[in-house]
Design a protein around this motif. Structure first.
Motif, mmCIF file in Angstrom:
data_model
loop_
_atom_site.group_PDB
_atom_site.id
_atom_site.type_symbol
_atom_site.label_atom_id
_atom_site.label_comp_id
_atom_site.label_asym_id
_atom_site.label_seq_id
_atom_site.Cartn_x
_atom_site.Cartn_y
_atom_site.Cartn_z
ATOM 1 N N GLN A 36 -4.147 35.309 71.986
ATOM 2 C CA GLN A 36 -3.616 34.009 72.078
ATOM 3 C C GLN A 36 -2.254 34.078 72.880
ATOM 4 O OE1 GLN A 36 -3.312 31.929 68.429
ATOM 5 N NE2 GLN A 36 -5.529 31.823 67.919
ATOM 6 N N ARG A 38 1.642 33.365 73.752
ATOM 7 C CA ARG A 38 2.782 33.026 72.916
ATOM 8 C C ARG A 38 3.866 32.520 73.722
ATOM 9 N NH1 ARG A 38 3.170 39.125 70.514
ATOM 10 N NH2 ARG A 38 0.956 39.630 70.023
ATOM 11 N N GLU A 144 -8.528 36.491 63.651
ATOM 12 C CA GLU A 144 -8.117 35.176 62.999
ATOM 13 C C GLU A 144 -6.845 35.773 61.873
ATOM 14 O OE1 GLU A 144 -9.317 31.379 60.173
ATOM 15 O OE2 GLU A 144 -10.658 32.784 60.928
#
Length: 222
Positions: A36, A38, A144
């Protein structure tokens, strides 16, 4: 055969071939994910350290974020056995006789003898045992990060040998405090672990009973 039928038949064969080439899985999905984005940090590049391509200078290399990789040491060695033995026995006997009758009209039952016996025996024995040994090493991806900081990891390794393929899949929840400094964790330390070793190819298909034979095996009562 018309062209539409040929096209439909070819599509069906392709779908069946695709389903047979990849065995179904029960591990957590997806089995890989991209990191993801940042928040940008202030640039403080040096001669060796580059802010855009590195973690903080004093941060270790253990998995922490979505997209990070972690090495899973598969160490599964379980054994289970159960044994039972039950026995029961019951016997009974009865003996009756009529030697004489006085004051009773008729002598029909005089001299009557009756004997009866019964026996009931039950014996049962059962024994079951299983052994499971699975060792190996593979790398999984953090898919996750749970609210409490635990990591949900999942990964797959495919190895093609000749005409067959082997699939090794692993997933589970990892406590980050149990990850070593070398960024490794044992499968025995994973919660909700799902570990699979499957294969595809003509050798594997030769060991699987056909669907029609399985139907008759489960349908016929004898």
């Amino acid at each position: 055969m018309t062209k539409p039928l040929l096209a439909a038949f070819a599509t069906l064969l392709a779908l069946l071939g695709g389903c047979a080439s990849v065995p179904p899985t029960n591990v957590h999905q997806p089995m890989t994910i991209r990191p993801q984005p940042r928040a940008d940090l202030a640039s403080n590049n040096g001669g060796i350290f580059q802010q855009s391509a590195s973690r903080p200078l004093f941060e270790d290399r253990r998995a922490r974020f979505v997209g990070d990789t972690i090495i899973v040491n598969i160490v599964e060695n379980t054994q289970a056995s159960i044994k039972g033995n039950t026995s029961a026995e019951k016997t009974g006997a009865i003996n009756a006789s009529v030697t004489g009758l006085t004051g009773v009209p008729g002598k029909t039952f005089q001299g009557l003898n009756a004997q009866a016996s019964s026996s009931n025996t039950f014996s049962g024995k059962g024994e079951s045992g299983s052994s499971n040994v699975f060792t190996g090493t593979m790398t999984a991806t953090v898919i996750e990060v749970l609210p409490n900081g635990n990591l949900l990891v999942s990964g797959e390794k495919q190895v093609a040998i000749g005409q067959g393929q082997e699939f090794i899949r692993v997933s589970g929840v990892v406590n980050p405090y149990q990850v070593t400094a070398a960024n490794t964790v044992n499968s025995s330390q994973m919660a909700d672990a799902r570990i699979e070793y499957k294969s595809s190819g003509f050798i594997n298909e030769a060991q699987v009973m056909g669907w029609l034979a399985r139907f008759f095996l489960s349908f016929l009562p004898f």
